[in-house]
Design a protein around this motif. Sequence first.
Motif, PDB file in Angstrom:
ATOM      1  N   GLY A  92       0.815  -1.216   0.000  1.00 56.52           N
ATOM      2  CA  GLY A  92       0.000   0.000   0.000  1.00 56.52           C
ATOM      3  C   GLY A  92       0.840   1.253   0.000  1.00 56.52           C
ATOM      4  N   ILE A  93       1.964   1.244   0.730  1.00 59.68           N
ATOM      5  CA  ILE A  93       2.873   2.395   0.707  1.00 59.68           C
ATOM      6  C   ILE A  93       3.393   2.617  -0.712  1.00 59.68           C
ATOM      7  N   ALA A  94       3.806   1.528  -1.347  1.00 63.83           N
ATOM      8  CA  ALA A  94       4.317   1.637  -2.718  1.00 63.83           C
ATOM      9  C   ALA A  94       3.253   2.182  -3.662  1.00 63.83           C
ATOM     10  N   TRP A  95       2.014   1.716  -3.493  1.00 63.96           N
ATOM     11  CA  TRP A  95       0.927   2.217  -4.338  1.00 63.96           C
ATOM     12  C   TRP A  95       0.641   3.688  -4.058  1.00 63.96           C
ATOM     13  N   ALA A  96       0.763   4.104  -2.793  1.00 57.69           N
ATOM     14  CA  ALA A  96       0.527   5.507  -2.457  1.00 57.69           C
ATOM     15  C   ALA A  96       1.541   6.400  -3.156  1.00 57.69           C
ATOM     16  N   PHE A  97       2.816   6.020  -3.111  1.00 52.06           N
ATOM     17  CA  PHE A  97       3.847   6.817  -3.763  1.00 52.06           C
ATOM     18  C   PHE A  97       3.678   6.803  -5.285  1.00 52.06           C
ATOM     19  N   VAL A 211       1.710   8.925 -26.798  1.00 53.43           N
ATOM     20  CA  VAL A 211       2.761   8.833 -25.779  1.00 53.43           C
ATOM     21  C   VAL A 211       2.641   9.915 -24.708  1.00 53.43           C
ATOM     22  N   PRO A 212       2.447  11.219 -25.061  1.00 52.31           N
ATOM     23  CA  PRO A 212       2.347  12.228 -23.994  1.00 52.31           C
ATOM     24  C   PRO A 212       1.179  11.989 -23.048  1.00 52.31           C
ATOM     25  N   ILE A 213       0.102  11.417 -23.553  1.00 49.09           N
ATOM     26  CA  ILE A 213      -1.062  11.165 -22.709  1.00 49.09           C
ATOM     27  C   ILE A 213      -0.758  10.065 -21.692  1.00 49.09           C
ATOM     28  N   LEU A 214      -0.009   9.058 -22.123  1.00 48.22           N
ATOM     29  CA  LEU A 214       0.269   7.918 -21.265  1.00 48.22           C
ATOM     30  C   LEU A 214       1.506   8.112 -20.397  1.00 48.22           C
ATOM     31  N   ALA A 215       2.254   9.195 -20.589  1.00 45.11           N
ATOM     32  CA  ALA A 215       3.522   9.383 -19.878  1.00 45.11           C
ATOM     33  C   ALA A 215       3.409   9.247 -18.364  1.00 45.11           C
ATOM     34  N   PRO A 216       2.393   9.829 -17.698  1.00 43.37           N
ATOM     35  CA  PRO A 216       2.336   9.684 -16.234  1.00 43.37           C
ATOM     36  C   PRO A 216       2.200   8.241 -15.757  1.00 43.37           C
ATOM     37  N   LEU A 217       1.630   7.369 -16.569  1.00 49.87           N
ATOM     38  CA  LEU A 217       1.397   5.987 -16.142  1.00 49.87           C
ATOM     39  C   LEU A 217       2.696   5.219 -15.934  1.00 49.87           C
ATOM     40  N   PRO A 218       3.599   5.152 -16.925  1.00 54.50           N
ATOM     41  CA  PRO A 218       4.846   4.420 -16.668  1.00 54.50           C
ATOM     42  C   PRO A 218       5.712   5.075 -15.601  1.00 54.50           C
ATOM     43  N   ILE A 219       5.647   6.391 -15.473  1.00 52.90           N
ATOM     44  CA  ILE A 219       6.432   7.068 -14.442  1.00 52.90           C
ATOM     45  C   ILE A 219       5.933   6.671 -13.058  1.00 52.90           C
ATOM     46  N   GLY A 220       4.623   6.731 -12.858  1.00 48.97           N
ATOM     47  CA  GLY A 220       4.053   6.319 -11.576  1.00 48.97           C
ATOM     48  C   GLY A 220       4.300   4.850 -11.286  1.00 48.97           C
ATOM     49  N   PHE A 221       4.219   4.020 -12.317  1.00 40.88           N
ATOM     50  CA  PHE A 221       4.430   2.580 -12.113  1.00 40.88           C
ATOM     51  C   PHE A 221       5.884   2.298 -11.765  1.00 40.88           C
ATOM     52  N   ALA A 222       6.811   3.059 -12.346  1.00 44.59           N
ATOM     53  CA  ALA A 222       8.223   2.897 -11.998  1.00 44.59           C
ATOM     54  C   ALA A 222       8.456   3.232 -10.531  1.00 44.59           C
ATOM     55  N   PHE A 224       6.274   2.988  -8.133  1.00 41.54           N
ATOM     56  CA  PHE A 224       5.670   1.880  -7.380  1.00 41.54           C
ATOM     57  C   PHE A 224       6.618   0.689  -7.282  1.00 41.54           C
ATOM     58  N   LEU A 225       7.203   0.284  -8.395  1.00 43.71           N
ATOM     59  CA  LEU A 225       8.074  -0.884  -8.408  1.00 43.71           C
ATOM     60  C   LEU A 225       9.356  -0.651  -7.622  1.00 43.71           C
ATOM     61  N   VAL A 226       9.927   0.549  -7.749  1.00 39.14           N
ATOM     62  CA  VAL A 226      11.152   0.853  -7.006  1.00 39.14           C
ATOM     63  C   VAL A 226      10.875   0.810  -5.504  1.00 39.14           C
ATOM     64  N   HIS A 227       9.712   1.299  -5.086  1.00 37.76           N
ATOM     65  CA  HIS A 227       9.374   1.260  -3.662  1.00 37.76           C
ATOM     66  C   HIS A 227       9.219  -0.183  -3.170  1.00 37.76           C
ATOM     67  N   LEU A 228       8.603  -1.019  -3.962  1.00 40.86           N
ATOM     68  CA  LEU A 228       8.483  -2.424  -3.562  1.00 40.86           C
ATOM     69  C   LEU A 228       9.855  -3.037  -3.311  1.00 40.86           C
ATOM     70  N   ALA A 229      10.821  -2.663  -4.150  1.00 39.33           N
ATOM     71  CA  ALA A 229      12.148  -3.276  -4.055  1.00 39.33           C
ATOM     72  C   ALA A 229      12.988  -2.707  -2.926  1.00 39.33           C
ATOM     73  N   THR A 230      12.875  -1.396  -2.673  1.00 40.51           N
ATOM     74  CA  THR A 230      13.857  -0.754  -1.790  1.00 40.51           C
ATOM     75  C   THR A 230      13.303  -0.238  -0.465  1.00 40.51           C
ATOM     76  N   ILE A 231      12.004  -0.354  -0.208  1.00 39.83           N
ATOM     77  CA  ILE A 231      11.481   0.015   1.113  1.00 39.83           C
ATOM     78  C   ILE A 231      12.189  -0.763   2.224  1.00 39.83           C
ATOM     79  N   PRO A 232      12.456  -2.064   2.049  1.00 37.21           N
ATOM     80  CA  PRO A 232      13.152  -2.780   3.119  1.00 37.21           C
ATOM     81  C   PRO A 232      14.611  -2.352   3.317  1.00 37.21           C
TER      82      PRO A 232
END
Length: 290
Positions: A92-97, A211-222, A224-232
């Motif tokens: 949930g923290i990762a999703w929030a960020f 591409v400009p319309i979808l740009a926020p999606l991959p940025i936000g997803f990146a 999310f994934l980085v938080h999953l990996a490095t929160i610990p």
Amino acid sequence: MEDKEEDVRLGANKFPERQAIGTAAQSQPEAKDYREPPPAPLFEPGELTSWSFYRAGIAEFVATFLFLYITILTVMGVNRSPSKCATVGIQGIAWAFGGMIFALVYCTAGISGGHINPAVTFGLFLARKLSLTRALFYMIMQCLGAICGAGVVKGFEGSGRFELLGGGANAVQPGYSKGDGLGAEILGTFVLVYTVFSATDAKRSARDSHVPILAPLPIGFAVFLVHLATIPITGTGINPARSLGAAIIFNRHHTWDEHWIFWVGPFIGAALAALYHVVVIRAIPFKSRS
């Protein structure tokens, strides 16, 4: 009268090549042309007298304020629970960020570019996407917004509970060294800034209009994934403003002792991402020589 009619008849065929060009333009879809945008000037004095410059800075301040407000409150909620599984947990923290970055980049991209992160601003500056003037202004406004956002969270939680729950401050977790934390911040920020470059590449925008319309999606997803990996490992910084805001409001010695990691790591990661995008992916230095 006959001479006039002859002139009209000849005039219709006087420029046959123009008629051919016009016919071709009507019969074929318009091709999307791409030109490499010129590098931003190092210093642009005209920006200081432009309202759009200050409006962009305000947008960065508000976006970073909202980002810290939502994300630090989420962290507080997880830490408050005796069992983290009873709340949103690390996922949930990762999703929030990641979710807040997605929403805020979408809202502010047309005003300031939607950086919301000094490391992103630094990477784009190195790639000459914005001037030094604008980059410094953005970083200052981002840090101020982060401090205010974390301060509001402390006001909601109360000083005692805020400090007891760690204030959402970043620190290298037990079992990991400072070198581990630095490496995690470098690689995590590289993933984020590399995604920013790829999602906002002007060449891709010229080729694929969506591409400009979808740009926020991959940025936000990146994010999310980085938080999953490095929160610990570090609690995940990858954003010096986020780390600074929480550290100032929390204000504990051990947080400041490791705070340099959350500036040096993201800036190195952003620089590497900028170098990789400009030199390897886009090969801009080689194009300029030809």
